[in-house]
Design a protein around this motif. Structure first.
Motif, PDB file in Angstrom:
ATOM      1  N   PHE A  17      -9.838  -5.963  49.179  1.00 22.96           N
ATOM      2  CA  PHE A  17      -8.607  -5.382  49.729  1.00 22.96           C
ATOM      3  C   PHE A  17      -8.160  -6.066  51.023  1.00 22.96           C
ATOM      4  O   PHE A  17      -7.003  -5.940  51.434  1.00 22.96           O
ATOM      5  CB  PHE A  17      -8.809  -3.888  49.982  1.00 22.96           C
ATOM      6  N   TRP A  18      -9.064  -6.805  51.685  1.00 22.84           N
ATOM      7  CA  TRP A  18      -8.712  -7.451  52.940  1.00 22.84           C
ATOM      8  C   TRP A  18      -7.643  -8.530  52.741  1.00 22.84           C
ATOM      9  O   TRP A  18      -6.860  -8.795  53.653  1.00 22.84           O
ATOM     10  CB  TRP A  18      -9.942  -8.086  53.590  1.00 22.84           C
ATOM     11  N   ALA A  19      -7.578  -9.132  51.583  1.00 28.15           N
ATOM     12  CA  ALA A  19      -6.579 -10.177  51.336  1.00 28.15           C
ATOM     13  C   ALA A  19      -5.164  -9.620  51.457  1.00 28.15           C
ATOM     14  O   ALA A  19      -4.284 -10.237  52.071  1.00 28.15           O
ATOM     15  CB  ALA A  19      -6.792 -10.795  49.954  1.00 28.15           C
ATOM     16  N   GLU A  20      -4.928  -8.446  50.867  1.00 30.12           N
ATOM     17  CA  GLU A  20      -3.594  -7.845  50.945  1.00 30.12           C
ATOM     18  C   GLU A  20      -3.247  -7.475  52.383  1.00 30.12           C
ATOM     19  O   GLU A  20      -2.123  -7.695  52.843  1.00 30.12           O
ATOM     20  CB  GLU A  20      -3.538  -6.602  50.063  1.00 30.12           C
ATOM     21  N   ALA A  21      -4.224  -6.926  53.102  1.00 31.24           N
ATOM     22  CA  ALA A  21      -3.987  -6.553  54.494  1.00 31.24           C
ATOM     23  C   ALA A  21      -3.668  -7.792  55.338  1.00 31.24           C
ATOM     24  O   ALA A  21      -2.748  -7.776  56.170  1.00 31.24           O
ATOM     25  CB  ALA A  21      -5.209  -5.832  55.050  1.00 31.24           C
ATOM     26  N   ALA A  22      -4.420  -8.876  55.119  1.00 35.51           N
ATOM     27  CA  ALA A  22      -4.193 -10.108  55.883  1.00 35.51           C
ATOM     28  C   ALA A  22      -2.828 -10.697  55.561  1.00 35.51           C
ATOM     29  O   ALA A  22      -2.141 -11.211  56.458  1.00 35.51           O
ATOM     30  CB  ALA A  22      -5.299 -11.119  55.581  1.00 35.51           C
ATOM     31  N   ASP A  23      -2.426 -10.654  54.297  1.00 32.99           N
ATOM     32  CA  ASP A  23      -1.109 -11.185  53.919  1.00 32.99           C
ATOM     33  C   ASP A  23       0.011 -10.429  54.635  1.00 32.99           C
ATOM     34  O   ASP A  23       0.997 -11.034  55.078  1.00 32.99           O
ATOM     35  CB  ASP A  23      -0.921 -11.096  52.406  1.00 32.99           C
ATOM     36  N   LYS A  24      -0.097  -9.119  54.719  1.00 33.57           N
ATOM     37  CA  LYS A  24       0.922  -8.317  55.397  1.00 33.57           C
ATOM     38  C   LYS A  24       1.022  -8.700  56.880  1.00 33.57           C
ATOM     39  O   LYS A  24       2.116  -8.884  57.418  1.00 33.57           O
ATOM     40  CB  LYS A  24       0.594  -6.832  55.275  1.00 33.57           C
ATOM     41  N   VAL A  25      -0.109  -8.825  57.523  1.00 28.85           N
ATOM     42  CA  VAL A  25      -0.118  -9.162  58.950  1.00 28.85           C
ATOM     43  C   VAL A  25       0.383 -10.582  59.175  1.00 28.85           C
ATOM     44  O   VAL A  25       1.161 -10.842  60.105  1.00 28.85           O
ATOM     45  CB  VAL A  25      -1.535  -8.985  59.524  1.00 28.85           C
ATOM     46  N   ALA A  26      -0.038 -11.496  58.330  1.00 27.04           N
ATOM     47  CA  ALA A  26       0.397 -12.886  58.471  1.00 27.04           C
ATOM     48  C   ALA A  26       1.912 -12.995  58.324  1.00 27.04           C
ATOM     49  O   ALA A  26       2.572 -13.721  59.090  1.00 27.04           O
ATOM     50  CB  ALA A  26      -0.296 -13.758  57.433  1.00 27.04           C
ATOM     51  N   ALA A  27       2.479 -12.278  57.359  1.00 24.65           N
ATOM     52  CA  ALA A  27       3.931 -12.319  57.164  1.00 24.65           C
ATOM     53  C   ALA A  27       4.663 -11.715  58.358  1.00 24.65           C
ATOM     54  O   ALA A  27       5.702 -12.228  58.785  1.00 24.65           O
ATOM     55  CB  ALA A  27       4.301 -11.579  55.885  1.00 24.65           C
ATOM     56  N   ARG A  28       4.129 -10.654  58.909  1.00 28.73           N
ATOM     57  CA  ARG A  28       4.786  -9.994  60.046  1.00 28.73           C
ATOM     58  C   ARG A  28       4.748 -10.854  61.307  1.00 28.73           C
ATOM     59  O   ARG A  28       5.717 -10.922  62.057  1.00 28.73           O
ATOM     60  CB  ARG A  28       4.131  -8.645  60.308  1.00 28.73           C
ATOM     61  N   LEU A  29       3.619 -11.531  61.543  1.00 27.06           N
ATOM     62  CA  LEU A  29       3.462 -12.315  62.767  1.00 27.06           C
ATOM     63  C   LEU A  29       3.834 -13.783  62.602  1.00 27.06           C
ATOM     64  O   LEU A  29       3.882 -14.528  63.585  1.00 27.06           O
ATOM     65  CB  LEU A  29       2.020 -12.219  63.269  1.00 27.06           C
ATOM     66  N   GLY A  30       4.057 -14.220  61.371  1.00 28.91           N
ATOM     67  CA  GLY A  30       4.399 -15.622  61.139  1.00 28.91           C
ATOM     68  C   GLY A  30       3.244 -16.560  61.357  1.00 28.91           C
ATOM     69  O   GLY A  30       3.416 -17.681  61.854  1.00 28.91           O
ATOM     70  N   ILE A  31       2.051 -16.120  60.978  1.00 27.36           N
ATOM     71  CA  ILE A  31       0.852 -16.940  61.161  1.00 27.36           C
ATOM     72  C   ILE A  31       0.215 -17.215  59.801  1.00 27.36           C
ATOM     73  O   ILE A  31       0.576 -16.606  58.794  1.00 27.36           O
ATOM     74  CB  ILE A  31      -0.177 -16.256  62.082  1.00 27.36           C
ATOM     75  N   ALA A  32      -0.727 -18.149  59.784  1.00 27.32           N
ATOM     76  CA  ALA A  32      -1.454 -18.478  58.559  1.00 27.32           C
ATOM     77  C   ALA A  32      -2.863 -17.891  58.650  1.00 27.32           C
ATOM     78  O   ALA A  32      -3.576 -18.125  59.633  1.00 27.32           O
ATOM     79  CB  ALA A  32      -1.527 -19.990  58.360  1.00 27.32           C
ATOM     80  N   VAL A  33      -3.238 -17.125  57.639  1.00 22.57           N
ATOM     81  CA  VAL A  33      -4.575 -16.536  57.567  1.00 22.57           C
ATOM     82  C   VAL A  33      -5.117 -16.755  56.159  1.00 22.57           C
ATOM     83  O   VAL A  33      -4.467 -16.378  55.179  1.00 22.57           O
ATOM     84  CB  VAL A  33      -4.563 -15.021  57.872  1.00 22.57           C
ATOM     85  N   ARG A  34      -6.265 -17.369  56.049  1.00 24.43           N
ATOM     86  CA  ARG A  34      -6.912 -17.563  54.749  1.00 24.43           C
ATOM     87  C   ARG A  34      -7.996 -16.506  54.586  1.00 24.43           C
ATOM     88  O   ARG A  34      -8.716 -16.178  55.540  1.00 24.43           O
ATOM     89  CB  ARG A  34      -7.533 -18.956  54.665  1.00 24.43           C
ATOM     90  N   THR A  35      -8.109 -15.959  53.383  1.00 23.00           N
ATOM     91  CA  THR A  35      -9.124 -14.940  53.118  1.00 23.00           C
ATOM     92  C   THR A  35     -10.086 -15.424  52.045  1.00 23.00           C
ATOM     93  O   THR A  35      -9.701 -16.136  51.117  1.00 23.00           O
ATOM     94  CB  THR A  35      -8.474 -13.626  52.658  1.00 23.00           C
TER      95      THR A  35
END
Length: 529
Positions: A452-470
């Motif tokens: 479930f962390w992948a979905e959470a990271a995608d939401k945060v990355a889209a909001r902040l405009g950053i790249a996060v790999r899970t």
């Protein structure tokens, strides 16, 4: 002319900065008053941490590395090469198996070989490198830095505007002096001459057993090392004392040849002297690593004696730390305050490596250290310094009452501030180390129940405009999952957030009620948003 970052100096710190910045898409200009890279092996050897960083830069495979038969690097303290040793220092069994610490090996390149690799890679990535160009002056304001440049020997000057300036211009940094930044530490420790020469020394040097000879006799107090066995090229460094009327002019070709005959006990040897270069040994750390939009790196920030080989490795570490933080600020994914964490994290490291280099220098005299004075070996100390270090800053969310500043990397804990541990795992049919996942973006690692962390990271990355790999580690392998969870200190639904430099920024043992909100708060803090 405008640039995002101006780098002054093309030593290891400057060239690494240019390479790492260009790799992140930063428009970087480097200026160096020398005509070319160094021909001296001032810094020899790359520890595993440095090789990890060079791997992220794309050049680790080009750096010669130690093999199992040549990894037994020794230090031999004696009066001459063939004479009996006062004592020898060898790798100990405790730190022999470095393969469990990192997938990276240890490099054996001298500065004269590593600098050209860094230069070529930086240029390939698009960095603008200008040798034979000096910084005449600079000024800064709230929006950037204005620098005046001049080609060496020329009269015409050029003005350059940059967002930031990285001062990598060495021990006698003119940029640091212009900023009025003082230093603490012993300062100058002595004057030295480095003699590069070619000679067939036969059985005196063994290509299968790399050795640093620390020499003490009536005529030579210094070190000897072979730079290139294939062509018989060697380096002898010896001290001289201006207080006794000695100067570099005393080291004529004839005098240098005679010193070489002394240390080799070969009265008929005719060495070919290739270069004679004076330099000063020093130990000092700048009181500030950042002044506005100017940041100090490498020897401009700290200078160490050559004992231990920490100087060049620390310089490359400075460069990587600066590069990812400058890139984040310049592309507006982080606030400018993120750059304050550079000094908060790197200056304590500088203080530690200078102290260790001084300790090693004091212990390498002709007399043996007193018995019982050493609780741990030099190798153990080095491993803890280079792989068991800890960062403390606003870019790390520390756990309550965790006061440790170092740890044994053979027993990693995964706590925030420490380097993320090396764990082997499989992705499809490929065997990878967790270390291979880092170096570019933030990485969120979770256990088998943490999909479930992948979905959470995608939401945060889209909001902040950053790249996060899970990555979910251990899926399909109970053994890998247990090792990963143990080394990273989390549960099967927990997660560990690792920064681009491979340092753990934050972790949670279990799943919070709102993972996306927790991650948002974490990134907002770390990136000074």
């Amino acid at each position: 002319m405008g640039k995002q970052v101006l780098v002054v100096g093309a030593g290891l710190a400057g060239l690494s900065s240019a390479m790492f910045l260009a790799q992140r898409g930063i428009d970087v200009l480097l200026v160096e008053q020398r005509a070319d890279t160094s021909m001296l092996p001032r810094a020899v050897g790359q520890n595993q941490r440095t090789m990890e960083l060079l791997g992220y830069g794309g050049i680790a495979e080009e750096v010669p590395t130690a093999t199992p038969t040549t990894a037994t690097f020794r230090i031999r303290i004696a009066a001459s090469l063939p004479g009996p040793a006062f004592r020898e220092e060898l790798p100990d069994a405790v730190t022999a198996d470095t393969g469990i610490l990192s997938p990276a090996g240890t490099g054996t390149a001298g500065q004269e070989k590593l600098e050209p690799l860094l230069r070529r890679r930086a240029e390939k990535l698009g960095a603008d490198l200008r040798f034979g160009t000096e910084l005449v002056s600079f000024s800064q304001d709230g929006d950037g830095v204005t620098a005046v440049l001049r080609e060496s020997g020329g009269a015409q000057t050029t003005r350059v505007r940059a967002d930031y300036l990285v001062a990598a211009d060495g021990n006698r940094s003119r940029v640091r002096e212009a900023l009025g930044v003082d230093r603490h530490g012993p300062g100058g420790l002595g004057h030295n001459i480095s003699i590069i020469f070619d000679a067939d020394l036969g059985d005196l040097v063994d290509p299968q057993r790399p050795t640093l000879h620390v020499l003490h006799n009536e005529q030579v107090a210094g070190v000897f090392v072979t730079m290139d066995h294939a062509i018989g090229r060697h380096l002898l460094t010896t001290a001289y004392d201006p207080a006794k009327g000695q100067s570099p002019t005393n080291f004529t070709t004839a005098r240098c040849a005679e010193l070489i005959r002394v240390i080799t006990e070969s009265p008929n040897l005719e060495p070919a002297i290739k270069a004679v270069v004076p330099w000063e040994m020093a130990a000092a750390v700048a009181d500030r690593f950042r002044v506005g939009r100017v940041l100090l790196a490498g020897d401009a920030a700290k200078v160490t004696p050559p004992s231990g080989g920490f100087g060049g490795n620390t310089a490359i570490g400075d460069a990587f730390d600066l590069a990812w933080k400058l890139a984040a600020v310049l592309d507006s994914t982080a606030g400018p305050q993120l750059l304050d964490t550079y000094e908060a994290e790197r200056r304590p490291i500088a203080d530690r490596v200078v102290a260790e280099a001084l300790r090693l220098l004091a212990d390498r005299g002709p007399a043996s250290p007193a018995e019982g004075t050493e609780q741990i070996s030099d190798q153990q100390r080095a491993v803890e310094l280079t792989l068991g270090f800890r960062y403390r800053s606003s870019a790390v969310i520390m756990e309550q009452d965790d006061l440790a500043d170092t740890e044994d990397p053979y027993r990693p804990t995964g706590r925030p501030g420490f380097r993320a541990p090396h764990v082997w795992f499989r992705r499809n049919a490929e065997k990878l180390s967790t270390i291979n996942l880092f170096g570019s973006n933030f990485v969120l690692l979770s256990g088998m129940a943490g999909g479930f962390w992948a979905e959470a990271a995608d939401k945060v990355a889209a909001r902040l405009g950053i790249a996060v790999r899970t990555h979910t580690i251990g899926a399909g392998s109970a053994e890998t999952d247990r090792e990963f969870l143990a080394r990273y200190g989390i549960g099967t639904s927990g997660a560990s957030l690792v920064r681009p430099d491979g340092v753990v920024a934050w972790r949670t043992a279990d799943a919070p009620s709102d993972p996306a909100q927790v991650l948002l708060d974490v990134f907002t803090t770390i990136l000074a948003r």
